[in-house]
Design an enzyme around this catalytic site. Structure first.
Site, PDB file in Angstrom:
ATOM      1  CG  HIS A 132       6.342   2.514 -30.257  1.00 40.04           C
ATOM      2  ND1 HIS A 132       6.619   1.230 -30.671  1.00 40.04           N
ATOM      3  CD2 HIS A 132       7.352   3.302 -30.706  1.00 40.04           C
ATOM      4  CE1 HIS A 132       7.754   1.244 -31.363  1.00 40.04           C
ATOM      5  NE2 HIS A 132       8.226   2.478 -31.388  1.00 40.04           N
ATOM      6  CD  GLU A 187       5.082 -19.024  -9.261  1.00 42.03           C
ATOM      7  OE1 GLU A 187       4.288 -18.249  -9.804  1.00 42.03           O
ATOM      8  OE2 GLU A 187       4.949 -19.377  -8.071  1.00 42.03           O
ATOM      9  CB  CYS A 199       1.381 -14.726  -3.100  1.00 42.41           C
ATOM     10  SG  CYS A 199      -0.140 -15.610  -2.792  1.00 42.41           S
ATOM     11  CE1 TYR A 207       1.281 -20.507  -7.946  1.00 38.77           C
ATOM     12  CE2 TYR A 207      -0.296 -22.246  -8.368  1.00 38.77           C
ATOM     13  CZ  TYR A 207       0.175 -21.238  -7.563  1.00 38.77           C
ATOM     14  OH  TYR A 207      -0.430 -20.969  -6.362  1.00 38.77           O
ATOM     15  CB  CYS A 225      -1.412 -15.258   0.461  1.00 37.00           C
ATOM     16  SG  CYS A 225      -0.947 -13.824  -0.499  1.00 37.00           S
ATOM     17  CD  GLU A 254       4.666  -1.225 -29.779  1.00 36.37           C
ATOM     18  OE1 GLU A 254       4.156  -0.511 -30.659  1.00 36.37           O
ATOM     19  OE2 GLU A 254       5.798  -1.009 -29.291  1.00 36.37           O
ATOM     20  CE  LYS A 314       4.976 -16.438  -6.309  1.00 33.14           C
ATOM     21  NZ  LYS A 314       3.838 -17.189  -6.772  1.00 33.14           N
TER      22      LYS A 314
HETATM   23  C1  LIG Z   1       4.325 -21.392  -2.786  1.00 33.39           C
HETATM   24  C2  LIG Z   1       2.988 -20.774  -3.100  1.00 33.39           C
HETATM   25  C3  LIG Z   1       2.929 -19.697  -3.937  1.00 33.39           C
HETATM   26  C4  LIG Z   1       1.703 -19.103  -4.241  1.00 33.39           C
HETATM   27  N1  LIG Z   1       1.688 -18.039  -5.088  1.00 33.39           N
HETATM   28  C5  LIG Z   1       0.517 -17.437  -5.390  1.00 33.39           C
HETATM   29  C6  LIG Z   1       0.485 -16.295  -6.239  1.00 33.39           C
HETATM   30  O1  LIG Z   1       1.519 -15.840  -6.734  1.00 33.39           O
HETATM   31  N2  LIG Z   1      -0.707 -15.719  -6.479  1.00 33.39           N
HETATM   32  C7  LIG Z   1      -1.876 -16.196  -5.944  1.00 33.39           C
HETATM   33  O2  LIG Z   1      -2.938 -15.621  -6.188  1.00 33.39           O
HETATM   34  N3  LIG Z   1      -1.871 -17.306  -5.143  1.00 33.39           N
HETATM   35  C8  LIG Z   1      -0.709 -17.921  -4.860  1.00 33.39           C
HETATM   36  N4  LIG Z   1      -0.697 -19.008  -4.025  1.00 33.39           N
HETATM   37  C9  LIG Z   1      -2.001 -19.547  -3.543  1.00 33.39           C
HETATM   38  C10 LIG Z   1      -2.516 -18.741  -2.351  1.00 33.39           C
HETATM   39  O3  LIG Z   1      -1.532 -18.665  -1.343  1.00 33.39           O
HETATM   40  C11 LIG Z   1      -3.781 -19.381  -1.820  1.00 33.39           C
HETATM   41  O4  LIG Z   1      -4.705 -19.531  -2.879  1.00 33.39           O
HETATM   42  C12 LIG Z   1      -4.440 -18.551  -0.725  1.00 33.39           C
HETATM   43  O5  LIG Z   1      -3.560 -18.328   0.343  1.00 33.39           O
HETATM   44  C13 LIG Z   1      -5.700 -19.263  -0.228  1.00 33.39           C
HETATM   45  O6  LIG Z   1      -6.258 -18.530   0.834  1.00 33.39           O
HETATM   46  P1  LIG Z   1      -7.179 -19.269   1.895  1.00 33.39           P
HETATM   47  O7  LIG Z   1      -7.778 -18.190   2.744  1.00 33.39           O
HETATM   48  O8  LIG Z   1      -8.083 -20.214   1.237  1.00 33.39           O
HETATM   49  O9  LIG Z   1      -6.192 -20.168   2.765  1.00 33.39           O
HETATM   50  P2  LIG Z   1      -4.823 -19.863   3.458  1.00 33.39           P
HETATM   51  O10 LIG Z   1      -4.235 -18.579   3.045  1.00 33.39           O
HETATM   52  O11 LIG Z   1      -4.013 -21.096   3.309  1.00 33.39           O
HETATM   53  O12 LIG Z   1      -5.212 -19.682   4.997  1.00 33.39           O
HETATM   54  C14 LIG Z   1      -5.706 -20.744   5.757  1.00 33.39           C
HETATM   55  C15 LIG Z   1      -5.296 -20.496   7.203  1.00 33.39           C
HETATM   56  O13 LIG Z   1      -6.027 -21.374   8.039  1.00 33.39           O
HETATM   57  C16 LIG Z   1      -5.176 -21.832   9.086  1.00 33.39           C
HETATM   58  N5  LIG Z   1      -5.763 -23.068   9.581  1.00 33.39           N
HETATM   59  C17 LIG Z   1      -5.928 -24.223   8.893  1.00 33.39           C
HETATM   60  N6  LIG Z   1      -6.586 -25.128   9.648  1.00 33.39           N
HETATM   61  C18 LIG Z   1      -6.834 -24.531  10.836  1.00 33.39           C
HETATM   62  C19 LIG Z   1      -7.502 -24.935  12.023  1.00 33.39           C
HETATM   63  N7  LIG Z   1      -8.063 -26.143  12.124  1.00 33.39           N
HETATM   64  N8  LIG Z   1      -7.575 -24.059  13.044  1.00 33.39           N
HETATM   65  C20 LIG Z   1      -7.041 -22.821  12.944  1.00 33.39           C
HETATM   66  N9  LIG Z   1      -6.399 -22.378  11.852  1.00 33.39           N
HETATM   67  C21 LIG Z   1      -6.316 -23.210  10.796  1.00 33.39           C
HETATM   68  C22 LIG Z   1      -3.826 -21.996   8.386  1.00 33.39           C
HETATM   69  O14 LIG Z   1      -2.760 -21.971   9.317  1.00 33.39           O
HETATM   70  C23 LIG Z   1      -3.823 -20.781   7.468  1.00 33.39           C
HETATM   71  O15 LIG Z   1      -3.236 -19.656   8.085  1.00 33.39           O
HETATM   72  C24 LIG Z   1       0.508 -19.613  -3.677  1.00 33.39           C
HETATM   73  C25 LIG Z   1       0.568 -20.722  -2.819  1.00 33.39           C
HETATM   74  C26 LIG Z   1       1.779 -21.294  -2.538  1.00 33.39           C
HETATM   75  C27 LIG Z   1       1.837 -22.480  -1.605  1.00 33.39           C
END
Ligand SMILES: Cc1cc2nc3c(=O)[nH]c(=O)nc-3n(C[C@H](O)[C@H](O)[C@H](O)COP(=O)(O)OP(=O)(O)OC[C@H]3O[C@@H](n4cnc5c(N)ncnc54)[C@H](O)[C@@H]3O)c2cc1C
Length: 459
Positions: A436, A183, A48, A179, A43, A441, A51
């Protein structure tokens, strides 16, 4: 009782992992969290947040066009990509720093490096070594899916690289209909890049309401994006003048960048889940119950790695529910119904509840209220249209779907979601007095049931 180094070890410092680690540590538990890249996760670092900055940057082009009809002169306006990237990266670094400080202030230990499970209570962290924990939370998120066998796939970028292109391309082909694809199509189009959006399905944004899908496709084309449906890449070839995308329907298109937004997959590679006996779903996500617990009693998973609703606020709420259940003595499960979402396409979309098609499947008879109109902002110029649609369960009269395409739709939908989560009926909705003059609305002034053209002709 066995002695462990930590009460909780979290793998992944993104939206879900950070929320869970902080809350657990604040409750007095001994917590560590491993991150292989940068704290903040998808994110903050490559999703997010950057972006949305790119959306803001690109929207100025449209504002400039509209501003002329309001009497402004904006000749000579220029966009500086490296200057924008510098500002964006500064802000991302600031936000990531806040996440680190919040974890430290809560008392959680941060371990930099890739972590993998050695068994159900042991985590090995690259360059740090093995640590044991009573409970383990997997919050490793997702990553872009790529068609690895496609000839020339190595020339394509994903959203990860789109945030750091050394220069703006003149032409881009974006493959995908979700999406993220629409975007980025809007972003690059706004920044003056010639955009071709190619999707193998019959329409963009599968899963969204059909009226929203066709409305958006029309609006994207009005803004100058070429939308090509029902075909897909068969190869990418590098030539002296660029990259040639070859498609299944026989046509070809040259561009400077090819970007694949073909979906995301749970990031479980190299995690050692098999060593701890953690089961996956058929789609490769960590299988969990309503409390985010895996089949192994002391291992949970939240966020995109579980592939439920892949959005930041959902990952956060799942992480919070886990910490409340396991460390604050309040068993909590996050309710995945009526989660609102936005698509920051141009124009943007706000959506909550069921599409008309899904509502008909679930409830049988539904009433539809629909308005298409020119937003007031564009009264002097252009032919952009907004779409507002309500789906109402005919039996209970509850509003079960609300879909908006048009200026500020994402801001509107958050408010609609409150009422819908509370089970608002159409007459309660209508009793709300309009604000309005706004586009919103229209949502509270739609009184006539919409009869789809085909049904109207029959009647
Ligand atoms: C381009 C794009 C735009 C988006 N826009 C939106 C939006 O507008 N609104 C919205 O709600 N969502 C959006 N999302 C989705 C959102 O980013 C994800 O749903 C959210 O980040 C998920 O959170 P998470 O904690 O599951 O994983 P993540 O945020 O992906 O975090 C996982 C973390 O784990 C780390 N990791 C992975 N494996 C290991 C390991 N083995 N050891 C140590 N670290 C590790 C990764 O490096 C990462 O930092 C977007 C996604 C993308 C790709």
């Amino acid at each position: 009782m066995a002695q462990y180094d930590y009460d909780l070890f979290v793998i992944g410092a993104g939206s879900g992992g950070v929320r869970a680690a902080r809350l657990a540590a604040m409750s007095g538990a001994k917590v560590a969290i491993a991150e292989e890249h940068r704290v903040g996760g998808t994110c903050v670092i490559r999703g997010c947040v950057p972006k949305k900055f790119m959306v803001y940057a690109s929207e100025f082009a449209h504002h400039f066009k509209t501003s002329k009809s309001y009497g402004w002169s904006v000749e000579g306006a220029r966009f500086d990509w490296p200057a924008f990237l510098e500002e964006k990266d500064k802000e991302i670094a600031r936000l990531s720093g806040i996440y680190v400080r919040n974890l430290q202030n809560a008392g959680a230990e941060l371990a930099h490096g890739k972590a993998r499970l050695a068994d159900a209570h042991t985590v090995e962290i690259e360059k740090i070594g093995a640590r044991t924990a009573d409970k383990i939370l997997i919050a490793t998120g997702g990553r872009p899916w790529m068609p690895r066998d496609l000839p020339g796939v190595e020339f394509a970028i994903t959203s990860n690289e789109a945030f750091h292109l050394p220069q703006l391309p003149r032409r881009i082909v974006i493959a995908g209909g979700g999406y993220i694809a629409v975007e980025f199509a809007g972003i690059f189009n706004g920044l003056g890049v010639e955009v071709t959006l190619v999707h193998r399905g019959p329409n963009l944004l599968r899963g969204f309401d059909d009226d929203v899908r066709s409305h958006l496709a029309e609006e994207l084309e009005k803004r100058g994006i070429t939308v090509v449906l029902a075909t897909q890449h068969t190869a990418i070839e590098k030539t002296p003048s660029g990259l040639v995308s070859k498609f299944a329907d026989g046509h070809e298109r040259e561009s400077d960048v090819v970007m694949f937004c073909l979906g995301r997959e749970p990031y479980v590679e190299g995690l050692g889940l098999e060593k701890a006996g953690v089961k996956l779903t058929d789609e490769g996500a960590v299988a969990v119950d309503d409390y985010s617990r895996s089949n192994v009693e002391n291992i949970w998973a939240v966020g995109d790695v579980t592939d439920r609703i892949n959005l930041t606020p959902v990952a956060i709420r799942e992480g919070q529910a886990f910490a409340e259940s396991e460390f604050l003595g309040r068993p909590t499960r996050f309710d995945h119904e009526m989660v609102a979402s936005a698509v920051f396409s141009q124009p943007p979309i706000g959506s909550v509840g069921l599409s008309e098609a899904d509502a008909r499947k679930r409830y049988g008879k539904v009433d539809i209220y629909l308005a298409r109109l020119k937003p007031m902002k564009y009264a002097f110029h252009g032919d952009e249209r907004a779409l507002l649609k309500l789906v109402v369960d005919a039996a209970s009269e509850k509003v079960i779907g609300c879909h908006v395409v048009g200026p500020d739709a994402p801001e509107m939908i958050q408010m609609a979601a409150i009422a819908m989560k509370m089970g608002v009926t159409k007459s309660q909705w209508d009793a709300t007095c309009a604000v309005h003059p706004t586009l919103a609305e229209e949502l509270v002034t739609m009184r006539e049931k919409h009869v789809p053209m085909s049904l109207g002709q029959v009647a």
